[in-house]
Design a protein around this motif. Structure first.
Motif, mmCIF file in Angstrom:
data_model
loop_
_atom_site.group_PDB
_atom_site.id
_atom_site.type_symbol
_atom_site.label_atom_id
_atom_site.label_comp_id
_atom_site.label_asym_id
_atom_site.label_seq_id
_atom_site.Cartn_x
_atom_site.Cartn_y
_atom_site.Cartn_z
ATOM 1 N N SER A 40 0.382 -53.207 -14.441
ATOM 2 C CA SER A 40 -0.473 -52.928 -13.365
ATOM 3 C C SER A 40 -1.819 -52.860 -13.579
ATOM 4 O O SER A 40 -2.669 -52.474 -12.475
ATOM 5 N N LYS B 100 -4.243 -59.050 5.511
ATOM 6 C CA LYS B 100 -3.487 -57.781 5.151
ATOM 7 C C LYS B 100 -2.651 -57.374 3.876
ATOM 8 O O LYS B 100 -2.195 -56.360 3.671
ATOM 9 N N TYR B 101 -2.134 -58.440 3.705
ATOM 10 C CA TYR B 101 -1.022 -58.421 2.554
ATOM 11 C C TYR B 101 -1.682 -58.063 1.084
ATOM 12 O O TYR B 101 -0.824 -57.732 0.253
ATOM 13 N N VAL C 266 -4.538 -56.385 0.593
ATOM 14 C CA VAL C 266 -5.683 -55.085 0.434
ATOM 15 C C VAL C 266 -5.081 -54.034 -0.562
ATOM 16 O O VAL C 266 -6.103 -53.478 -1.143
ATOM 17 N N ASP C 267 -3.905 -53.946 -0.928
ATOM 18 C CA ASP C 267 -3.481 -52.873 -1.887
ATOM 19 C C ASP C 267 -3.565 -53.530 -3.452
ATOM 20 O O ASP C 267 -3.724 -52.744 -4.388
ATOM 21 N N THR C 268 -3.773 -54.885 -3.411
ATOM 22 C CA THR C 268 -3.439 -55.384 -4.750
ATOM 23 C C THR C 268 -4.776 -56.066 -5.262
ATOM 24 O O THR C 268 -4.985 -55.962 -6.457
ATOM 25 N N GLN D 215 -9.061 -54.641 7.769
ATOM 26 C CA GLN D 215 -7.623 -54.222 6.991
ATOM 27 C C GLN D 215 -7.897 -53.405 5.704
ATOM 28 O O GLN D 215 -7.234 -52.391 5.505
ATOM 29 N N ALA D 216 -9.172 -53.312 5.374
ATOM 30 C CA ALA D 216 -9.532 -52.377 4.281
ATOM 31 C C ALA D 216 -9.701 -50.925 4.907
ATOM 32 O O ALA D 216 -9.500 -49.955 4.159
ATOM 33 N N VAL E 110 -6.495 -48.947 5.317
ATOM 34 C CA VAL E 110 -5.865 -48.169 4.242
ATOM 35 C C VAL E 110 -6.792 -47.613 3.539
ATOM 36 O O VAL E 110 -6.500 -47.022 2.310
ATOM 37 N N ARG F 228 -9.478 -48.316 2.003
ATOM 38 C CA ARG F 228 -10.003 -48.818 0.672
ATOM 39 C C ARG F 228 -11.391 -49.498 0.793
ATOM 40 O O ARG F 228 -11.806 -49.930 1.745
#
Ligand SMILES: *Cc1c(COP(=O)(O)O)cnc(C)c1O
Length: 222
Positions: A61, A77-78, A80-82, A101-102, A105, A107
């Motif tokens: 990670s 959108k897929y 944003v977390d990664t 999209q940010a 979430v 971010r």
């Protein structure tokens, strides 16, 4: 030559030891990434959202994932977390979608604006005028969930080293010119992403701070 040997050859050839090496692992298996990881690499680049999202959960990670290819708006959108850094932001429409999209979430996503420096028409990116316009726009100033960290460019695919150098030097001058503009605080132009397996030394000579190297590390792609 193993991945580890390739990496050490490349690293020792660097003209700028502080230049960040992004290992471009597109089309390569997770095992190859693990090998580069074991040799100390933490920055990896992919050019397909689906491939990045499949590989990331199988790997440590603390990897910083770079999205280096052309990014379609409906795929943002897929990621944003990664994703750690999106290199290829080539339009205000895409930037707007990243902001949206940010924000969803909560971010702040780091991006580079892609500049069209190559002769070929097929390459994506802003031209110099559009870039300055975008950097100074109210719309960009209002994007609170995007951090513009710098610029990215790809030179013409040619054997002509003088041409490649000219293109990189042109991008460096543009980068310096943009840095001297009075920019919003979430625009901090520190990263200049240019250079790949065939031209990273020319890019470093011209002032690159980040190179994206694939085949010279992992071998040719099928
Ligand atoms: C594939 C790719 C690279 C790496 O290319 P190599 O020639 O294999 O080093 C760098 N940047 C982008 C945008 C790419 O798509």
């Amino acid at each position: 030559m193993s991945i580890k040997e390739n990496l050490s050859t490349i690293k020792s050839s660097f003209l700028d030891p502080d230049c960040t090496l992004v290992a471009v692992s597109k089309t390569k298996p997770v095992e190859a990434i693990q090998e580069a990881y074991a040799a100390g690499i933490r920055d990896f680049g992919e050019n397909k959202v689906q491939e990045l999202m499949e590989k990331a959960p199988q790997l440590p990670s603390d990897i910083r994932w770079h999205m280096i290819g052309h990014l379609q708006r409906n795929k943002v959108k897929y990621l944003v977390d990664t994703v750690h850094l999106i290199h290829g932001v080539d339009s205000m429409r895409l930037l707007r979608e990243i902001e949206k999209q940010a924000a969803k979430v909560g971010r702040v996503l780091q991006v580079l604006l892609q500049v069209h420096i190559a002769e070929e028409d097929s390459k994506f990116g802003f031209d110099a005028e559009e870039l300055q316009e975008a950097l100074l726009s109210e719309e960009l100033a209002a994007c609170r969930h995007v951090k513009v960290c710098g610029l990215m460019g790809m030179a013409t695919f040619t054997e002509d080293e003088a041409q490649v150098s000219r293109e990189f030097e042109g991008l460096k001058r543009l980068f310096d010119r943009c840095k001297s503009l009075s920019l919003p605080e979430h625009v901090q132009l520190e990263t200049l992403s240019m250079g790949m397996s065939g031209d990273y030394l020319l890019a470093q000579k011209a002032g690159s701070t980040m190179v994206r190297i694939g085949s010279a590390i992992f071998g040719a792609r099928a």
